[in-house]
Design a protein around this motif. Sequence first.
Motif, mmCIF file in Angstrom:
data_model
loop_
_atom_site.group_PDB
_atom_site.id
_atom_site.type_symbol
_atom_site.label_atom_id
_atom_site.label_comp_id
_atom_site.label_asym_id
_atom_site.label_seq_id
_atom_site.Cartn_x
_atom_site.Cartn_y
_atom_site.Cartn_z
ATOM 1 N N SER A 128 72.303 47.526 -43.342
ATOM 2 C CA SER A 128 72.477 46.856 -42.054
ATOM 3 C C SER A 128 73.790 47.287 -41.425
ATOM 4 O O SER A 128 74.691 47.775 -42.112
ATOM 5 N N ASP A 165 69.082 52.618 -46.504
ATOM 6 C CA ASP A 165 67.753 52.011 -46.567
ATOM 7 C C ASP A 165 67.552 51.463 -47.977
ATOM 8 O O ASP A 165 67.340 52.241 -48.900
ATOM 9 N N PRO A 166 67.686 50.148 -48.216
ATOM 10 C CA PRO A 166 67.944 49.097 -47.233
ATOM 11 C C PRO A 166 69.426 49.000 -46.880
ATOM 12 O O PRO A 166 70.289 49.287 -47.704
ATOM 13 N N VAL A 206 68.910 46.259 -38.984
ATOM 14 C CA VAL A 206 68.532 46.349 -40.391
ATOM 15 C C VAL A 206 67.607 47.554 -40.535
ATOM 16 O O VAL A 206 66.738 47.784 -39.695
ATOM 17 N N ARG A 207 67.815 48.296 -41.605
ATOM 18 C CA ARG A 207 66.911 49.398 -41.943
ATOM 19 C C ARG A 207 66.327 49.093 -43.313
ATOM 20 O O ARG A 207 67.064 48.827 -44.263
ATOM 21 N N LYS A 208 64.986 49.098 -43.384
ATOM 22 C CA LYS A 208 64.310 48.790 -44.651
ATOM 23 C C LYS A 208 62.949 49.477 -44.650
ATOM 24 O O LYS A 208 62.223 49.411 -43.660
ATOM 25 N N ASP A 209 62.645 50.127 -45.765
ATOM 26 C CA ASP A 209 61.359 50.800 -45.942
ATOM 27 C C ASP A 209 61.050 51.770 -44.800
ATOM 28 O O ASP A 209 59.915 51.853 -44.328
ATOM 29 N N GLU A 245 63.328 37.315 -43.483
ATOM 30 C CA GLU A 245 62.634 38.580 -43.726
ATOM 31 C C GLU A 245 63.281 39.652 -42.856
ATOM 32 O O GLU A 245 63.462 39.448 -41.655
ATOM 33 N N PRO A 246 63.645 40.804 -43.437
ATOM 34 C CA PRO A 246 64.391 41.820 -42.685
ATOM 35 C C PRO A 246 63.657 42.428 -41.489
ATOM 36 O O PRO A 246 64.290 42.752 -40.504
ATOM 37 N N LEU A 303 72.650 41.753 -45.573
ATOM 38 C CA LEU A 303 71.573 41.652 -46.552
ATOM 39 C C LEU A 303 72.047 41.018 -47.854
ATOM 40 O O LEU A 303 73.230 41.071 -48.198
ATOM 41 N N GLY A 309 69.250 43.743 -51.252
ATOM 42 C CA GLY A 309 68.718 44.342 -50.030
ATOM 43 C C GLY A 309 67.365 43.826 -49.602
ATOM 44 O O GLY A 309 66.760 44.355 -48.677
ATOM 45 N N SER A 310 66.889 42.759 -50.232
ATOM 46 C CA SER A 310 65.536 42.292 -49.933
ATOM 47 C C SER A 310 65.446 41.347 -48.738
ATOM 48 O O SER A 310 64.392 41.237 -48.118
#
Length: 125
Positions: free
Chosen positions: A32, A29-30, A49-52, A94-95, A77, A81-82
């Motif tokens: 993919s 995190d973040p 995708v894993r984010k936040d 945008e993820p 990513l 990772g943004s």
Amino acid sequence: MTETPAPERKRVWSTPPNVALCAETDIADPGSRAFVLQIGEAFFHGFVVRKDGQVAGYIDRCPHAGYPLAMELDQYLTPDGSLILCGWHGAVFEPLTGVCTGGPCAGGRLTPWPVQATNGIIRTA
């Protein structure tokens, strides 16, 4: 001697619900990860995708040219990772929404692949 070309693999664009893909912690995190699922005689290509602390899934196909996005396995990513990056043409997305924010398909979006994380397992939804 002539070589026989390999048969083209049939593709499908959706998956059945509730297929376990991996543990949520298997994706940074973040981060993919790519998934290829065989469904009957055909294959589905997607990525998660894993984010936040959230997960989102997409069909692995750039809306600009139809290519898979990653040039290296699981590398969807940008280095920080943004954003999701199409390695072929530089489009960025945008993820968690899949909206293209720059590049040749700005304003477009990735095709969602419904996934969810429940009890630490990422599954198709």
